[in-house]
Design a protein around this motif. Sequence first.
Motif, PDB file in Angstrom:
ATOM      1  N   GLU A 264       0.832  -1.206   0.000  1.00  0.00           N
ATOM      2  CA  GLU A 264       0.000   0.000   0.000  1.00  0.00           C
ATOM      3  C   GLU A 264       0.867   1.257   0.000  1.00  0.00           C
ATOM      4  O   GLU A 264       0.625   2.203  -0.753  1.00  0.00           O
ATOM      5  CB  GLU A 264      -0.862  -0.009   1.258  1.00  0.00           C
ATOM      6  N   LYS A 265       1.888   1.223   0.842  1.00  0.00           N
ATOM      7  CA  LYS A 265       2.792   2.378   0.913  1.00  0.00           C
ATOM      8  C   LYS A 265       3.485   2.605  -0.444  1.00  0.00           C
ATOM      9  O   LYS A 265       3.629   3.732  -0.915  1.00  0.00           O
ATOM     10  CB  LYS A 265       3.842   2.118   2.001  1.00  0.00           C
ATOM     11  N   THR A 266       3.898   1.505  -1.067  1.00  0.00           N
ATOM     12  CA  THR A 266       4.585   1.606  -2.360  1.00  0.00           C
ATOM     13  C   THR A 266       3.648   2.185  -3.425  1.00  0.00           C
ATOM     14  O   THR A 266       4.062   3.004  -4.247  1.00  0.00           O
ATOM     15  CB  THR A 266       5.094   0.213  -2.794  1.00  0.00           C
ATOM     16  N   VAL A 267       2.401   1.752  -3.386  1.00  0.00           N
ATOM     17  CA  VAL A 267       1.438   2.271  -4.359  1.00  0.00           C
ATOM     18  C   VAL A 267       1.285   3.783  -4.182  1.00  0.00           C
ATOM     19  O   VAL A 267       1.319   4.542  -5.161  1.00  0.00           O
ATOM     20  CB  VAL A 267       0.073   1.549  -4.216  1.00  0.00           C
ATOM     21  N   GLU A 268       1.170   4.219  -2.926  1.00  0.00           N
ATOM     22  CA  GLU A 268       0.923   5.648  -2.682  1.00  0.00           C
ATOM     23  C   GLU A 268       2.154   6.519  -2.944  1.00  0.00           C
ATOM     24  O   GLU A 268       2.040   7.633  -3.441  1.00  0.00           O
ATOM     25  CB  GLU A 268       0.439   5.861  -1.229  1.00  0.00           C
ATOM     26  N   THR A 269       3.343   6.010  -2.588  1.00  0.00           N
ATOM     27  CA  THR A 269       4.540   6.866  -2.685  1.00  0.00           C
ATOM     28  C   THR A 269       5.300   6.693  -4.001  1.00  0.00           C
ATOM     29  O   THR A 269       6.090   7.554  -4.371  1.00  0.00           O
ATOM     30  CB  THR A 269       5.528   6.593  -1.524  1.00  0.00           C
ATOM     31  N   LYS A 272       1.563   5.183  -7.946  1.00  0.00           N
ATOM     32  CA  LYS A 272       0.623   6.214  -8.444  1.00  0.00           C
ATOM     33  C   LYS A 272       1.350   7.487  -8.847  1.00  0.00           C
ATOM     34  O   LYS A 272       1.063   8.052  -9.913  1.00  0.00           O
ATOM     35  CB  LYS A 272      -0.435   6.517  -7.378  1.00  0.00           C
TER      36      LYS A 272
END
Length: 440
Positions: A264-269, A272
């Motif tokens: 999730e963190k990777t997707v957000e930082t 995306k």
Amino acid sequence: MSEIGIKKVARYVDLREIKVDGDGVLVVGGGGREHAIVRKLRESARVGNIYGAPGNAGMDVIETGLSATDIDGIVDFVAENPDIKFTVVAPDDPLSMGLVDRLTERGFRAFGPTKAAAKLEWSKAYAKDFMRRYGIPTAAYGTFADAEKAKEFVRNGKFPTVVKADGLALGKGVIICADEAEAVAAVDEIMSDKKFGAAGDEVVIEEFLTGYEVSLLAFADGTDLALMLTSCDHKRAFDGDKGPNTGGMGAYSPCPVFSAELSEKTVETIVKPTVAAMQKEGAPFKGVLYFGLMVSGDDVKVLEYNARFGDPETQSVLPLLKSDLYEIMNAVADGKLAQTNIEWYDKKSINVVLASGGYPVSYKKGCKISGLEGVDNDVNVYYAGVKRDGDGFTTNGGRVLCVQAMADDFAAARKKVYDNIQKIKFDGSFYRKDIGGKTV
Ligand code: AMP
Ligand code: GLY
């Protein structure tokens, strides 16, 4: 073995000799990764004939005789063969040469990023500056077009350090240097000796990161994205991550240490912001965006971007795909990923490469391959460096075959792969015995 009796067709395919139901698809590339793509495409009810540019003798495609970098030849071939409704460009070179641009300009449908979007892979200096501009976490670095300035930067830096050729170098343009002497020598090799040709006109010098590596691939349609399952590859030739770097000796998926929180963190930082920033750059990314990540605790940084499916990650990831790959590729081409549901099997997958003795340095070709008929039905053999020889095959490259299996857990998947890979024999063959060892 071949369901289609045509080999080495040049320019025009006689439609009387091939099946006509479904869309003809041209797959550009000819290794284990492309074989995994072809096999998944065949599961689609919409796909008819599959052509290879060049393909290989074990892939069961119509071999066109065109190399993956014969851009004019491929565009002409698509124009002359109306059976081909879609082209999948898998390797980095034709993407960097603008094959997808050339096809879409002519109105032909294709899967893969434009040359401008693929720059995330074909220029490491561009990728690093891009990450800096958009605040995407990556190792600290400098880029240099002047060897003396690069050496000065090295002398003022910390060790180990990482020296990288800017351009495409078959995955070999990254040199990890223990001290100043090694780093200066690396700059000379890349910039003065031109070991990787024009790829070394510029270098990136980078902070050495520690942790574990994860490959995260995503389908991206310019605006939206869909993550694939994570994977890990093994780049060194020998057990225990010893020996020279190779194109990859095996992989597994999904990566058990990469938690849902980290994802999730990777997707957000990272994920995306990358897709959004490419839109801002005027080069929306369509195709497979590959994030090579270094993870340390809950810190995730980008080591590299690739603009395509990874090899050998794909040979583990795609068998886990439950949904229709051809539908997904079309949704990517049409910018309709958001309306597409992508499902995965809840299984574990491992693949191990069977290589020629001496790979990646020098190796024999033309050795007879035996034992293929004894491989279990639920095990995939992906063909890479092979040539047809009567009813069988001989070796024709460094990475010859890739054996893949999936099961409910990694221990069972590993056992299947290793029980089967040892049935396949050729003179001088070798494989790593520790692929996926960290999963069990
Ligand atoms: P790249 O092609 O940039 O991914 O580099 C190839 C391999 O070199 C990576 O998979 C890592 O194992 C290693 N590598 C690249 N950059 C770094 C770095 N900054 N720190 C540590 N290892 C690195
Ligand atoms: N497995 C790394 C790559 O495909 O570049």
